[in-house]
Scaffold this active site. Sequence first.
Site, short mmCIF file in Angstrom:
data_model
loop_
_atom_site.label_atom_id
_atom_site.label_comp_id
_atom_site.label_asym_id
_atom_site.label_seq_id
_atom_site.Cartn_x
_atom_site.Cartn_y
_atom_site.Cartn_z
N CYS A 12 8.78 -7.66 66.23
CA CYS A 12 7.34 -7.43 66.22
C CYS A 12 6.51 -8.71 66.12
O CYS A 12 5.30 -8.68 66.36
CB CYS A 12 6.97 -6.48 65.09
SG CYS A 12 7.82 -4.88 65.18
N HIS A 16 -0.50 -7.23 63.96
CA HIS A 16 0.52 -6.37 64.56
C HIS A 16 0.21 -4.94 64.17
O HIS A 16 -0.03 -4.64 63.00
CB HIS A 16 1.91 -6.79 64.08
CG HIS A 16 2.97 -5.79 64.38
ND1 HIS A 16 3.13 -5.24 65.64
CD2 HIS A 16 3.91 -5.20 63.59
CE1 HIS A 16 4.13 -4.38 65.61
NE2 HIS A 16 4.62 -4.33 64.38
N ASN A 28 3.44 1.93 66.89
CA ASN A 28 3.98 0.57 66.77
C ASN A 28 4.74 0.24 68.05
O ASN A 28 5.81 0.79 68.30
CB ASN A 28 4.90 0.50 65.55
CG ASN A 28 5.48 -0.90 65.32
OD1 ASN A 28 5.42 -1.76 66.19
ND2 ASN A 28 6.04 -1.12 64.14
#
Length: 326
Positions: free
Chosen positions: A120, A253, A283
């Site tokens: 990520c 993020h 996500n």
Amino acid sequence: MTKYAKIIGTGSYLPPRRVTNHELAAQLAEKGIETSDEWIVSRSGISARHWAEPDVTSSTLAVKAAEQAIEAAGIDRQDIDLIIVATSTPDFVFPSTACIVQEKLGITNHCPAFDLQAVCSGFVYALATADKFIRSGSHRNVLVIGTEVFSRILDFNDRTTCVLFGDGAGAVVLSASDEPGILSSAMHSDGSHVDILCVPGNVAGGNITGNPFLHMDGQAVFKLAVNVLDKVAREAMEAASVSPDQVDWLIPHQANIRIMQGTAKKLGLPAERMVATVHEHGNTSAASIPLALDVAVRDGRIRPGHTVLMEGVGGGFTWGAVLLRM
């Protein structure tokens, strides 16, 4: 030597299939797994996510986002002289997804192309890497892409993870400039936390050994994330002599709204100056930051001259931040 590297075009792409929490809860109920829209939203802020069809790969999504970014940049694709793809879900073990993207885009100038894997944190790592290439004077137009098909590695018997992740891609064209663009970057990792967020399976002899699905210790990730994101964001700001009140937009993020809000609060940034797409995208790992950036550029929130702070944290444990001026 080039003085600055500046984003001159952004792009993004989401698979057409949008899966709401209600739809996902119904699917899981058929397997005897209980969840609900309220449960998912209260813990993550996620209402929906997009999942790719079986024949769609990371490179498929990446090309769509890249085409938008190149068009927005107003350059010929043959002027791209480096391609960096951040992904944890590559098309193949090898060759790199970046090479596949190069071929699909019809870029025939033999420019280098490689993948970068920091989960990520991947897009932040890739953007910082591209900045260094441009500042060295060796390259002028770098295509930086974050792309993922995390739906392929989800364990649909684990309601704590399968509801969180989506598929998508985001891209930017980073170009040499006389005007300030990337102001600073900071990156870190701590391999002692490998086990809290990982896909422990391995590929050997063409076969998967071990568990091929994503594993996450959510509580451990949350505790680490809020702490390191605040520190790395301040590190990037201090390196550029920029204070939080001079930051126009925070693009964290897009993992979990509670982590995002907690980070913004620690930095003293109001919620209205944070770009949040997690409710609609879920996500999307390395794709989340460039996806959110493109959304905010295209809806007019982020404009030329704005100072933007990007920060990401991911498996490894990895974390990083990039401060830039649009």
